[in-house]
Motif scaffolding. Structure first.
Motif, PDB file in Angstrom:
ATOM      1  N   ARG A  60      12.346  10.532  34.276  1.00 26.03           N
ATOM      2  CA  ARG A  60      11.579  11.557  33.573  1.00 26.03           C
ATOM      3  C   ARG A  60      10.459  12.102  34.453  1.00 26.03           C
ATOM      4  NH1 ARG A  60      11.418   8.741  27.580  1.00 26.03           N
ATOM      5  NH2 ARG A  60       9.724  10.193  27.153  1.00 26.03           N
ATOM      6  N   GLU A  61       9.786  11.231  35.181  1.00 28.38           N
ATOM      7  CA  GLU A  61       8.693  11.680  36.044  1.00 28.38           C
ATOM      8  C   GLU A  61       9.212  12.510  37.211  1.00 28.38           C
ATOM      9  OE1 GLU A  61       6.362   8.318  37.159  1.00 28.38           O
ATOM     10  OE2 GLU A  61       5.594   7.985  35.129  1.00 28.38           O
ATOM     11  N   ARG A  62      10.352  12.116  37.768  1.00 27.52           N
ATOM     12  CA  ARG A  62      10.926  12.898  38.870  1.00 27.52           C
ATOM     13  C   ARG A  62      11.379  14.270  38.384  1.00 27.52           C
ATOM     14  NH1 ARG A  62      12.815   7.748  40.287  1.00 27.52           N
ATOM     15  NH2 ARG A  62      14.799   8.064  39.207  1.00 27.52           N
ATOM     16  N   ALA A  63      11.953  14.313  37.170  1.00 25.61           N
ATOM     17  CA  ALA A  63      12.393  15.590  36.611  1.00 25.61           C
ATOM     18  C   ALA A  63      11.203  16.518  36.393  1.00 25.61           C
ATOM     19  CB  ALA A  63      13.143  15.352  35.302  1.00 25.61           C
ATOM     20  N   LEU A  64      10.109  15.977  35.865  1.00 28.58           N
ATOM     21  CA  LEU A  64       8.916  16.787  35.633  1.00 28.58           C
ATOM     22  C   LEU A  64       8.300  17.269  36.940  1.00 28.58           C
ATOM     23  CD1 LEU A  64       6.899  15.183  32.695  1.00 28.58           C
ATOM     24  CD2 LEU A  64       7.801  17.499  32.850  1.00 28.58           C
ATOM     25  N   GLN A  65       8.266  16.389  37.931  1.00 24.25           N
ATOM     26  CA  GLN A  65       7.677  16.755  39.216  1.00 24.25           C
ATOM     27  C   GLN A  65       8.471  17.885  39.870  1.00 24.25           C
ATOM     28  OE1 GLN A  65       7.637  13.631  42.184  1.00 24.25           O
ATOM     29  NE2 GLN A  65       5.820  14.467  43.166  1.00 24.25           N
ATOM     30  N   ALA A  66       9.799  17.786  39.822  1.00 25.47           N
ATOM     31  CA  ALA A  66      10.639  18.828  40.400  1.00 25.47           C
ATOM     32  C   ALA A  66      10.457  20.153  39.660  1.00 25.47           C
ATOM     33  CB  ALA A  66      12.107  18.402  40.369  1.00 25.47           C
ATOM     34  N   PHE A  67      10.282  20.086  38.352  1.00 26.27           N
ATOM     35  CA  PHE A  67      10.090  21.291  37.548  1.00 26.27           C
ATOM     36  C   PHE A  67       8.736  21.932  37.862  1.00 26.27           C
ATOM     37  CE2 PHE A  67       9.226  23.297  33.272  1.00 26.27           C
ATOM     38  CZ  PHE A  67      10.189  24.288  33.390  1.00 26.27           C
ATOM     39  N   ARG A  68       7.697  21.108  37.966  1.00 28.42           N
ATOM     40  CA  ARG A  68       6.371  21.637  38.292  1.00 28.42           C
ATOM     41  C   ARG A  68       6.371  22.339  39.651  1.00 28.42           C
ATOM     42  NH1 ARG A  68       2.190  19.626  35.087  1.00 28.42           N
ATOM     43  NH2 ARG A  68       2.736  17.798  33.828  1.00 28.42           N
ATOM     44  N   LYS A  69       7.100  21.786  40.596  1.00 29.53           N
ATOM     45  CA  LYS A  69       7.135  22.342  41.949  1.00 29.53           C
ATOM     46  C   LYS A  69       8.058  23.552  42.050  1.00 29.53           C
ATOM     47  CE  LYS A  69       6.104  18.038  44.441  1.00 29.53           C
ATOM     48  NZ  LYS A  69       6.640  17.041  45.415  1.00 29.53           N
ATOM     49  N   GLY A  70       8.840  23.812  40.990  1.00 30.02           N
ATOM     50  CA  GLY A  70       9.773  24.921  41.041  1.00 30.02           C
ATOM     51  C   GLY A  70      11.083  24.584  41.727  1.00 30.02           C
ATOM     52  N   GLU A  71      11.296  23.294  42.037  1.00 27.52           N
ATOM     53  CA  GLU A  71      12.559  22.892  42.655  1.00 27.52           C
ATOM     54  C   GLU A  71      13.706  23.026  41.661  1.00 27.52           C
ATOM     55  OE1 GLU A  71      11.743  18.957  43.945  1.00 27.52           O
ATOM     56  OE2 GLU A  71      10.356  19.580  45.534  1.00 27.52           O
ATOM     57  N   THR A  72      13.405  22.856  40.375  1.00 26.53           N
ATOM     58  CA  THR A  72      14.338  23.195  39.306  1.00 26.53           C
ATOM     59  C   THR A  72      13.667  24.247  38.436  1.00 26.53           C
ATOM     60  OG1 THR A  72      13.512  21.383  37.916  1.00 26.53           O
ATOM     61  CG2 THR A  72      15.445  20.925  39.266  1.00 26.53           C
ATOM     62  N   GLN A  73      14.450  25.199  37.959  1.00 27.03           N
ATOM     63  CA  GLN A  73      13.887  26.278  37.148  1.00 27.03           C
ATOM     64  C   GLN A  73      14.083  26.078  35.651  1.00 27.03           C
ATOM     65  OE1 GLN A  73      15.589  27.491  40.286  1.00 27.03           O
ATOM     66  NE2 GLN A  73      13.475  27.170  40.906  1.00 27.03           N
ATOM     67  N   VAL A  74      14.972  25.150  35.287  1.00 22.98           N
ATOM     68  CA  VAL A  74      15.287  24.942  33.873  1.00 22.98           C
ATOM     69  C   VAL A  74      15.087  23.471  33.520  1.00 22.98           C
ATOM     70  CG1 VAL A  74      17.012  25.222  32.053  1.00 22.98           C
ATOM     71  CG2 VAL A  74      17.019  26.773  34.019  1.00 22.98           C
ATOM     72  N   LEU A  75      14.311  23.210  32.469  1.00 24.84           N
ATOM     73  CA  LEU A  75      14.104  21.851  31.983  1.00 24.84           C
ATOM     74  C   LEU A  75      14.639  21.768  30.563  1.00 24.84           C
ATOM     75  CD1 LEU A  75      12.817  19.071  32.670  1.00 24.84           C
ATOM     76  CD2 LEU A  75      10.759  19.862  31.482  1.00 24.84           C
ATOM     77  N   VAL A  76      15.673  20.958  30.358  1.00 25.84           N
ATOM     78  CA  VAL A  76      16.267  20.762  29.039  1.00 25.84           C
ATOM     79  C   VAL A  76      15.674  19.486  28.453  1.00 25.84           C
ATOM     80  CG1 VAL A  76      18.412  20.487  27.738  1.00 25.84           C
ATOM     81  CG2 VAL A  76      18.387  21.881  29.817  1.00 25.84           C
ATOM     82  N   ALA A  77      15.148  19.561  27.234  1.00 26.11           N
ATOM     83  CA  ALA A  77      14.400  18.420  26.698  1.00 26.11           C
ATOM     84  C   ALA A  77      14.528  18.320  25.186  1.00 26.11           C
ATOM     85  CB  ALA A  77      12.924  18.539  27.077  1.00 26.11           C
ATOM     86  N   THR A  78      14.350  17.108  24.705  1.00 27.10           N
ATOM     87  CA  THR A  78      14.162  16.883  23.273  1.00 27.10           C
ATOM     88  C   THR A  78      12.684  17.068  22.965  1.00 27.10           C
ATOM     89  OG1 THR A  78      13.866  14.510  23.666  1.00 27.10           O
ATOM     90  CG2 THR A  78      16.104  15.267  23.132  1.00 27.10           C
ATOM     91  N   ASP A  79      12.292  16.734  21.760  1.00 27.00           N
ATOM     92  CA  ASP A  79      10.896  16.942  21.361  1.00 27.00           C
ATOM     93  C   ASP A  79       9.912  15.999  22.049  1.00 27.00           C
ATOM     94  OD1 ASP A  79      11.048  19.180  19.721  1.00 27.00           O
ATOM     95  OD2 ASP A  79      11.736  18.008  18.015  1.00 27.00           O
TER      96      ASP A  79
END
Length: 409
Positions: A278-297
């Motif tokens: 979860r932390e790696r996914a968030l870090q990549a999203f913050r940096k723009g390495e991924t543009q789409v974050l799919v998440a539950t609540d």
């Protein structure tokens, strides 16, 4: 406002020079030592509202905490929110003797036990992991004089009421308590009565009201066509960050895999992911390495990523108030944002509940609403202009995908 000079210097360097409404109302009461009941949505500056005066008071202790103890305890419903609070507290306290520590599930409890053996000034925790550490006698709350419950209504929604009652019994009665919530359900009143003593009530947001800068729309679509429609919306905004909310862990994982196969840079966050994932996914999203974050609540509150331009409610939430929390991930830090809700025929009831909670009708930007979906007493739904300047009903087939993938989706 009575904040320590070193902390003031830190927040000035962060660009925080004028208090938000929640900070302007809460900080003086906290400085006076009063309990506070705050009603405010995420993104209103609550962490600074309780963190700045708390750190000012803790600096005055002038000595290290005893082993296993914490002088201040901050409880948060999710790992992501606990992590963000911890990052903010560390930034506010930089250059001071204050030391904080975060304990959440999904991380090594042995490492957390070892760290707590030295004691901390500020402990940020999720209720479940805190109970685990208490049962191991790794945490001693007898010296805790400052308590914060952040996003308390969500803690009730996800079943932490028993843990909160248990924690309340072992905290010192002589303490200062701050409780922040976006809504005030009946059970919240019981929680407030348990934790708070003659609190100052601070309310800065109308419950259920979305931020003014969020451009909202609903697109009616069959459940089977949602993935195709989402791909079309995402394709129109390459390079812009988008959050996509689903209802279930399995559904979010499946959707993220489909989007990845279609060529999108995507990551997923849900309860089946480890804390590290979860932390790696968030870090990549913050940096723009991924543009789409799919998440539950789990990601519907507390995440502060100003660059998020779009929020897609792939599945409408069962709890109407969660809609406002979800779309609140965009239009942050004074920016504009856009939120699109995908509504399948079976979700017409959820849509009506959301509009009732917000006391507003979401404009239709695509598809044909079922006749029964118009709110009673309001007549036919108004149709908003398409957000992307194209047809009101985008074509359902992105050029990048073969028909076999559509059927699979």
């Amino acid at each position: 406002m009575g904040i320590d000079a070193r902390i003031n210097a830190n927040i000035a360097a962060m660009g925080l020079t004028r208090p938000t409404p929640i900070q302007a109302q809460a900080i003086p009461a906290v400085v006076e030592g009063r309990d506070v009941l705050g009603l405010a949505q995420t993104g209103t500056g609550k962490t600074a509202a309780f963190g700045l005066p708390m750190l000012t008071r803790l600096i005055k202790f002038g000595k290290k905490p005893d082993p296993k103890t914490c002088r201040a305890l901050i409880l948060a419903p999710t790992r992501e929110l606990a992590t963000q609070i911890a990052q903010n507290i560390d930034a506010y306290a930089e250059g001071t003797p204050i030391r904080s520590f975060r304990v959440v599930g999904g991380a090594s409890i042995n490492v957390q036990t070892e760290r707590m053996s030295r004691g901390v000034d500020v402990l940020i925790a999720t209720p479940g992991r805190l109970i685990d550490l208490i049962e191991r006698r790794a945490v001693d709350l007898s010296a805790t004089t400052y308590l914060v419950l952040d996003e308390a209504d969500q803690m009730l929604d996800i079943g932490f009421i028993h843990a909160l009652r248990r924690i309340a019994k072992i905290l010192p009665k002589e303490r200062q308590t701050l409780l922040f919530s976006a809504t005030m359900p009946k059970l919240m009143s019981e929680l407030a009565d348990t934790y708070l003593s003659d609190p100052v009530r601070v309310a800065v947001n109308t419950p259920g009201k979305a931020a003014d800068k969020i451009e909202q729309g609903v697109h009616f679509v069959t459940q089977g066509d949602k993935a195709t429609l989402l791909a079309e919306y995402l394709s129109k905004h390459p390079g812009e960050l988008a959050m996509v909310f689903g209802r279930t862990k399995h559904g979010c994982e499946k959707l993220s895999n489909v989007l990845e196969k279609w060529g999108f840079a995507v990551a997923a966050i849900h309860g089946n992911k480890s804390q590290g994932q979860r932390e790696r996914a968030l870090q990549a999203f913050r940096k723009g390495e991924t543009q789409v974050l799919v998440a539950t609540d789990v990601a519907a509150r507390g995440l502060d990523i100003p660059e998020v331009a779009h929020v897609y409610n792939y599945d409408l939430p069962n709890v109407p108030e969660n809609y406002v929390h979800r779309i609140g991930r965009t239009a942050r830090a004074g920016r504009d944002g856009r939120a699109v809700a995908f509504c399948a025929p079976a979700e017409a009831g959820e849509l009506r509940a959301i509009e009732k909670a917000m006391k507003a009708v979401i404009p239709v930007i695509g598809g044909e609403p079922p006749a029964a979906s118009a709110p009673s007493g309001r007549g036919p739904r108004g149709r908003g202009k398409p957000m992307d300047g194209g047809s009101k009903r985008p074509s359902r087939r992105p050029s990048r995908r073969p028909k076999t993938q559509q059927a699979k989706a």
